[in-house]
Design a protein around this motif. Structure first.
Motif, PDB file in Angstrom:
ATOM      1  N   GLU A  93       7.330   6.870   1.133  1.00 26.49           N
ATOM      2  CA  GLU A  93       6.121   7.196   1.896  1.00 26.49           C
ATOM      3  C   GLU A  93       6.235   6.664   3.324  1.00 26.49           C
ATOM      4  OE1 GLU A  93       2.723   8.794   3.180  1.00 26.49           O
ATOM      5  OE2 GLU A  93       3.737   9.252   1.295  1.00 26.49           O
ATOM      6  N   MET A  94       6.830   5.503   3.484  1.00 24.45           N
ATOM      7  CA  MET A  94       7.034   4.966   4.826  1.00 24.45           C
ATOM      8  C   MET A  94       7.961   5.873   5.643  1.00 24.45           C
ATOM      9  SD  MET A  94       8.271   1.280   6.167  1.00 24.45           S
ATOM     10  CE  MET A  94       6.622   0.633   6.301  1.00 24.45           C
ATOM     11  N   VAL A  95       9.012   6.373   5.002  1.00 23.83           N
ATOM     12  CA  VAL A  95       9.931   7.288   5.685  1.00 23.83           C
ATOM     13  C   VAL A  95       9.175   8.536   6.145  1.00 23.83           C
ATOM     14  CG1 VAL A  95      11.923   8.816   5.353  1.00 23.83           C
ATOM     15  CG2 VAL A  95      12.001   6.467   4.521  1.00 23.83           C
ATOM     16  N   ARG A  96       8.326   9.073   5.303  1.00 25.42           N
ATOM     17  CA  ARG A  96       7.534  10.258   5.678  1.00 25.42           C
ATOM     18  C   ARG A  96       6.685   9.979   6.915  1.00 25.42           C
ATOM     19  NH1 ARG A  96       6.500  10.794  -0.271  1.00 25.42           N
ATOM     20  NH2 ARG A  96       7.941  12.410  -0.952  1.00 25.42           N
TER      21      ARG A  96
ATOM     22  N   ASP B   1       0.792  -1.232   0.000  1.00 26.36           N
ATOM     23  CA  ASP B   1       0.000   0.000   0.000  1.00 26.36           C
ATOM     24  C   ASP B   1       0.824   1.282   0.000  1.00 26.36           C
ATOM     25  OD1 ASP B   1       0.867  -0.654   2.540  1.00 26.36           O
ATOM     26  OD2 ASP B   1      -0.818   0.317   3.530  1.00 26.36           O
ATOM     27  N   MET B   2       2.171   1.169   0.071  1.00 26.92           N
ATOM     28  CA  MET B   2       3.015   2.366   0.016  1.00 26.92           C
ATOM     29  C   MET B   2       4.430   1.977  -0.383  1.00 26.92           C
ATOM     30  SD  MET B   2       3.879   3.325   3.954  1.00 26.92           S
ATOM     31  CE  MET B   2       2.582   2.505   4.842  1.00 26.92           C
TER      32      MET B   2
END
Length: 75
Positions: free
Chosen positions: A8-11, A3-4
């Motif tokens: 995006e996970m870092v954000r 889903d990412m």
């Protein structure tokens, strides 16, 4: 991650942990095309998986030599 992506996970991690915790991307791919975006998201460093393989191989060789030299047990 279905889903990412990693950036995006870092954000999301940065929103929770802030800037004090280092975030390192471990990848087997060329990251140069996403480096700017990743750094803006909060990535601290990039490591290639091949680096770790090299380090592990060298550590293995070192331990084998040390075992022979000092008579220590090593599997």
């Amino acid at each position: 991650m279905p889903d990412m992506n990693g950036i995006e996970m870092v954000r999301r991690i940065r929103k929770v942990l802030g800037d004090s915790t280092p975030i390192i991307i471990l990848t087997a791919y060329d990251w140069s095309d996403i480096e700017d975006e990743a750094r803006e998201a909060g990535v601290t460093a990039f490591f290639l998986r091949m680096l770790f393989r090299f380090v592990l191989q060298n550590r293995h060789i070192y331990l084998k030599k040390r075992t022979i030299r000092f008579g220590l047990y090593y599997v």
